[in-house]
Scaffold this motif. Structure first.
Motif, PDB file in Angstrom:
ATOM      1  N   PRO A 532       7.061  -3.242  -8.801  1.00 33.86           N
ATOM      2  CA  PRO A 532       7.003  -3.585 -10.228  1.00 33.86           C
ATOM      3  C   PRO A 532       6.269  -2.560 -11.084  1.00 33.86           C
ATOM      4  N   LEU A 533       6.261  -1.317 -10.653  1.00 34.36           N
ATOM      5  CA  LEU A 533       5.583  -0.252 -11.381  1.00 34.36           C
ATOM      6  C   LEU A 533       6.608   0.795 -11.795  1.00 34.36           C
ATOM      7  N   ASP A 534       6.145   1.796 -12.516  1.00 34.78           N
ATOM      8  CA  ASP A 534       7.037   2.865 -12.941  1.00 34.78           C
ATOM      9  C   ASP A 534       7.424   3.744 -11.753  1.00 34.78           C
ATOM     10  N   GLY A 535       8.523   4.452 -11.908  1.00 32.75           N
ATOM     11  CA  GLY A 535       8.970   5.338 -10.851  1.00 32.75           C
ATOM     12  C   GLY A 535       9.701   4.575  -9.767  1.00 32.75           C
ATOM     13  N   ASP A 536       9.817   5.213  -8.602  1.00 35.26           N
ATOM     14  CA  ASP A 536      10.579   4.617  -7.501  1.00 35.26           C
ATOM     15  C   ASP A 536       9.731   4.389  -6.260  1.00 35.26           C
ATOM     16  N   ALA A 537       8.893   5.354  -5.907  1.00 36.10           N
ATOM     17  CA  ALA A 537       8.016   5.276  -4.732  1.00 36.10           C
ATOM     18  C   ALA A 537       8.815   4.981  -3.461  1.00 36.10           C
ATOM     19  N   GLY A 538       9.976   5.609  -3.337  1.00 37.87           N
ATOM     20  CA  GLY A 538      10.804   5.364  -2.170  1.00 37.87           C
ATOM     21  C   GLY A 538      10.138   5.746  -0.863  1.00 37.87           C
ATOM     22  N   HIS A 539       9.197   6.684  -0.917  1.00 40.64           N
ATOM     23  CA  HIS A 539       8.523   7.110   0.313  1.00 40.64           C
ATOM     24  C   HIS A 539       7.608   6.019   0.868  1.00 40.64           C
ATOM     25  N   LEU A 540       7.329   4.992   0.069  1.00 37.76           N
ATOM     26  CA  LEU A 540       6.481   3.895   0.532  1.00 37.76           C
ATOM     27  C   LEU A 540       7.290   2.726   1.092  1.00 37.76           C
ATOM     28  N   SER A 541       8.600   2.817   0.998  1.00 38.39           N
ATOM     29  CA  SER A 541       9.473   1.756   1.518  1.00 38.39           C
ATOM     30  C   SER A 541       9.383   1.728   3.047  1.00 38.39           C
ATOM     31  N   PRO A 542       9.398   0.551   3.677  1.00 38.52           N
ATOM     32  CA  PRO A 542       9.709  -0.781   3.131  1.00 38.52           C
ATOM     33  C   PRO A 542       8.495  -1.626   2.805  1.00 38.52           C
ATOM     34  N   TRP A 543       7.362  -1.002   2.502  1.00 42.55           N
ATOM     35  CA  TRP A 543       6.127  -1.764   2.269  1.00 42.55           C
ATOM     36  C   TRP A 543       5.593  -1.543   0.857  1.00 42.55           C
ATOM     37  N   ARG A 544       6.491  -1.402  -0.100  1.00 44.26           N
ATOM     38  CA  ARG A 544       6.050  -1.084  -1.457  1.00 44.26           C
ATOM     39  C   ARG A 544       5.295  -2.242  -2.127  1.00 44.26           C
ATOM     40  N   SER A 545       5.535  -3.474  -1.712  1.00 48.32           N
ATOM     41  CA  SER A 545       4.846  -4.597  -2.349  1.00 48.32           C
ATOM     42  C   SER A 545       3.338  -4.491  -2.177  1.00 48.32           C
ATOM     43  N   LEU A 546       2.891  -4.205  -0.963  1.00 46.55           N
ATOM     44  CA  LEU A 546       1.451  -4.076  -0.726  1.00 46.55           C
ATOM     45  C   LEU A 546       0.884  -2.899  -1.497  1.00 46.55           C
ATOM     46  N   ALA A 547       1.615  -1.779  -1.521  1.00 44.55           N
ATOM     47  CA  ALA A 547       1.155  -0.615  -2.276  1.00 44.55           C
ATOM     48  C   ALA A 547       1.042  -0.943  -3.760  1.00 44.55           C
ATOM     49  N   ALA A 548       2.048  -1.626  -4.289  1.00 43.10           N
ATOM     50  CA  ALA A 548       2.029  -1.987  -5.709  1.00 43.10           C
ATOM     51  C   ALA A 548       0.878  -2.926  -6.018  1.00 43.10           C
ATOM     52  N   PHE A 549       0.609  -3.877  -5.132  1.00 45.52           N
ATOM     53  CA  PHE A 549      -0.461  -4.822  -5.416  1.00 45.52           C
ATOM     54  C   PHE A 549      -1.829  -4.144  -5.404  1.00 45.52           C
ATOM     55  N   HIS A 550      -2.011  -3.148  -4.573  1.00 45.17           N
ATOM     56  CA  HIS A 550      -3.269  -2.383  -4.613  1.00 45.17           C
ATOM     57  C   HIS A 550      -3.443  -1.732  -5.989  1.00 45.17           C
ATOM     58  N   HIS A 551      -2.372  -1.155  -6.520  1.00 45.36           N
ATOM     59  CA  HIS A 551      -2.443  -0.558  -7.859  1.00 45.36           C
ATOM     60  C   HIS A 551      -2.753  -1.627  -8.913  1.00 45.36           C
ATOM     61  N   LEU A 552      -2.099  -2.767  -8.822  1.00 45.46           N
ATOM     62  CA  LEU A 552      -2.304  -3.824  -9.814  1.00 45.46           C
ATOM     63  C   LEU A 552      -3.732  -4.348  -9.786  1.00 45.46           C
ATOM     64  N   VAL A 553      -4.265  -4.577  -8.598  1.00 49.49           N
ATOM     65  CA  VAL A 553      -5.639  -5.085  -8.483  1.00 49.49           C
ATOM     66  C   VAL A 553      -6.628  -4.087  -9.061  1.00 49.49           C
ATOM     67  N   ASP A 554      -6.426  -2.807  -8.774  1.00 48.77           N
ATOM     68  CA  ASP A 554      -7.324  -1.787  -9.334  1.00 48.77           C
ATOM     69  C   ASP A 554      -7.220  -1.744 -10.856  1.00 48.77           C
ATOM     70  N   ASP A 555      -6.009  -1.932 -11.392  1.00 50.64           N
ATOM     71  CA  ASP A 555      -5.833  -1.944 -12.839  1.00 50.64           C
ATOM     72  C   ASP A 555      -6.565  -3.127 -13.462  1.00 50.64           C
ATOM     73  N   TYR A 556      -6.461  -4.302 -12.838  1.00 51.25           N
ATOM     74  CA  TYR A 556      -7.166  -5.473 -13.356  1.00 51.25           C
ATOM     75  C   TYR A 556      -8.673  -5.271 -13.299  1.00 51.25           C
ATOM     76  N   ALA A 557      -9.150  -4.630 -12.221  1.00 51.61           N
ATOM     77  CA  ALA A 557     -10.581  -4.380 -12.089  1.00 51.61           C
ATOM     78  C   ALA A 557     -11.077  -3.453 -13.199  1.00 51.61           C
ATOM     79  N   LYS A 558     -10.274  -2.446 -13.560  1.00 48.72           N
ATOM     80  CA  LYS A 558     -10.667  -1.529 -14.630  1.00 48.72           C
ATOM     81  C   LYS A 558     -10.729  -2.251 -15.975  1.00 48.72           C
ATOM     82  N   VAL A 559      -9.735  -3.120 -16.217  1.00 48.22           N
ATOM     83  CA  VAL A 559      -9.698  -3.847 -17.485  1.00 48.22           C
ATOM     84  C   VAL A 559     -10.889  -4.784 -17.616  1.00 48.22           C
ATOM     85  N   SER A 560     -11.190  -5.500 -16.505  1.00 44.48           N
ATOM     86  CA  SER A 560     -12.294  -6.459 -16.551  1.00 44.48           C
ATOM     87  C   SER A 560     -13.638  -5.756 -16.616  1.00 44.48           C
TER      88      SER A 560
END
Length: 560
Positions: A532-560
């Motif tokens: 659910p992020l920009d780009g494709d990140a095909g090199h992280l397939s088939p585990w892109r969900s976990l990679a994306a969630f790490h990015h999302l959690v870090d983004d929420y931490a920065k905002v808070s």
């Protein structure tokens, strides 16, 4: 991943760390407790392997993992293996072959083992009676329950209860308290922080490190609380109108906080990426959250992630059907909130649950009473419609009568400071041009108004919890989620990850649903390769969900 060791000479299997020391040549290993039981071994009385998390390793094929998630959701309670196979697009024979090859059990054996283990934990931890434990665990009869417990644990339920330890018993001020086991590490702080940031106003809240939400079971309201417990478990406090089928409530709560997945293979794969490696090292216990109500997660994703060509919605429009005094009557609880959902032979479709709730409301209102069955949660549904009668029928919610004094055709329903004002712009009945205006606050404010206007009120809970999330049928005229609600209400889109790629494609074809929103839904519903992020990140397939969630959690931490 937990590996179970079975001893051929004793016929007993143990979990890691058990004090037993058999000869190595007599030991056989299994990845699942269910596989050891299918091979004829019984659980060790010392280490009690049924009390640890029995997650399926993520190294298993995605098809098997998707089938496991559907079993956890209760698909096999009301249907057979053929129906399960159809949900993921394969034959029943092929599904059984895949389960045998990778898990060592059939789908039916896996489901039976889960029911028996859950029943054993209830016998240990709770004071529920034997019959209550049987039906809470998903067994269809006491005879079936007794037979399964004797086959798996070699003892009757009564004998098993007599063996429980004093430290097992959990007590609480009302409700039922159960452990949600996990294999460490687990990052509850990150999980609760994400759930707090994504909480739907009035339906979910996080206070003091405890996540709370309203739910509905067969039309009756309830309350769940999930918080830290011990080094290997969370604690679930369930305040429910009845205990039948509570196993599915517990399973869905565990899925919600990411306890039903083993991500060891995904972490090992992603640790080779130089950008992700530091994130994985910093948060080794991060899990991907699931969803209690798939439809509410989809609505939330659409509102928080509008298509780039559209501006963020400034208002919620629909064709109103009621007077402003009864704003909460149309919602009947999330279509996906009932643990039995719409499976054949289940306890009711979304529309039937909605109709049941409204029938009860009408009867109790006329008698001046409260909704029966909700005392355990302290939830009383009151102050409901005096202008409506609603009938139920095969998933449809139909208006059958209106009271006098309907809002005018050009009227506007406007919220100010939490109150609802009717701004008269005409007379007669409400028309298509009416709208509930947003006074600011972004997607959270729109969600709050949707919940308040179309969800059933559940007063007296505290912690900011006030309503049940409305069903898809109640939002088919509410923009910008009307198209999504119609597709789900009509059964054209089934919100589960039996086929994640197809689900993402179907969602992206719905008006108002962005690619990011569709991928977020797939991620929350268990898809392992959503991005659910920009780009494709095909090199992280088939585990892109976990990679994306790490990015999302870090983004929420920065905002808070």
């Amino acid at each position: 991943m937990t590996t179970y060791s079975a001893v051929r000479t004793t016929g007993i299997y143990c979990r890691p760390g058990c004090g037993a020391k058999p000869l190595a040549e007599n030991v056989q290993t299994f990845e699942l407790a269910a596989a050891a039981e299918a091979a004829g071994f019984r659980a060790c009385l010392r280490c009690r392997p049924y009390r640890v998390a029995g997650t399926v390793a993520d190294e298993a094929p995605e098809l098997v993992c998707r089938a496991v998630q559907l079993i956890i959701a209760g698909v096999l309670d009301a249907a057979g293996e053929a129906a399960l196979a159809a949900r993921i697009g394969v034959s029943a024979r092929h599904l059984r072959r895949m389960f045998h090859e990778h898990l060592g059990v059939t789908p039916d054996q896996f489901a039976r083992s889960r029911r028996a283990h859950f029943a054993r934990r209830l016998l240990d931890d709770s004071e529920l009676g034997i019959a209550e434990v049987a039906f809470a665990s998903g067994f269809g009869s006491l005879r079936q329950f007794n037979r399964a417990m004797r086959e798996i644990f070699r003892a009757s339920p009564k004998e098993l209860r007599e063996r429980r330890r004093k430290t097992d018993r959990l007590t609480a001020d009302g409700g039922l308290v159960l452990r949600l086991p996990y294999t460490p590490p687990y990052d509850w702080e990150a999980m609760s922080g994400f759930l707090a940031a994504q909480a739907i106003p009035g339906v979910e809240s996080v206070e003091g490190g405890v996540y709370r939400r309203t739910i509905t079971l067969d039309g009756a309201p309830g309350l769940l609380e999930i918080g830290p417990g011990g080094p290997d478990h969370l604690l679930l406090h369930a305040h429910l109108p009845f205990w039948e089928g509570v196993m599915h409530v517990v399973d869905r709560a565990a899925c919600l906080v990411g306890l039903e997945t083993d991500l060891s293979t995904a972490r090992q794969f992603l640790s080779g990426d130089p950008e992700l490696a530091p994130r994985l090292a910093a948060r080794p216990g991060l899990r991907i959250p699931g969803a209690w109500g798939p439809f509410e997660v989809a609505v939330q994703a659409v509102l928080r992630n509008p298509p780039e060509t559209l501006q963020e919605p400034d208002e919620v429009r629909r064709e109103p059907r009621h007077r402003t005094e009864v704003l909460a009557v149309l919602g009947a609880g999330d279509r996906e909130l009932s643990p039995w959902r719409d499976e054949p032979g289940g306890l009711g479709s979304a529309g039937e649950q909605a109709g049941h709730a409204r029938d009860v409301l009408g009867e109790r209102e006329s008698a001046g009473g409260a909704l029966p069955g909700s005392g355990a949660a302290g939830a009383v549904v009151g102050e409901q419609a005096d202008a409506h009668g609603v009938k139920r029928g095969r998933g449809e919610v139909d208006e059958v009568r209106r009271g006098r004094g309907a809002v005018g055709e050009a009227d506007e329903v406007r919220r100010r400071g939490g109150d609802v004002d009717v701004v008269r712009g005409g007379r007669g009945a409400v028309g298509e041009g009416d709208q509930v205006r947003r006074g600011g606050g972004g997607a959270d404010e729109v969600l709050r108004k949707i919940v308040e206007v179309y969800g059933i009120a559940v007063p007296g809970l505290g912690f900011g919890l006030t309503h049940l999330f409305p069903a898809p049928e109640a939002l088919t005229g509410v923009e910008p989620v009307a198209a999504l609600a119609r597709e789900v209400a009509d059964g054209n889109i089934v919100l589960d990850c039996g086929r994640p790629e197809e689900l993402a494609r179907r969602l992206e074809q719905v008006a108002g649903v962005s690619r990011r929103a569709a991928q977020l839904v797939v991620m929350r519903l268990g898809g392992r390769d959503a991005w659910p992020l920009d780009g494709d990140a095909g090199h992280l397939s088939p585990w892109r969900s976990l990679a994306a969630f790490h990015h999302l959690v870090d983004d929420y931490a920065k905002v808070s």
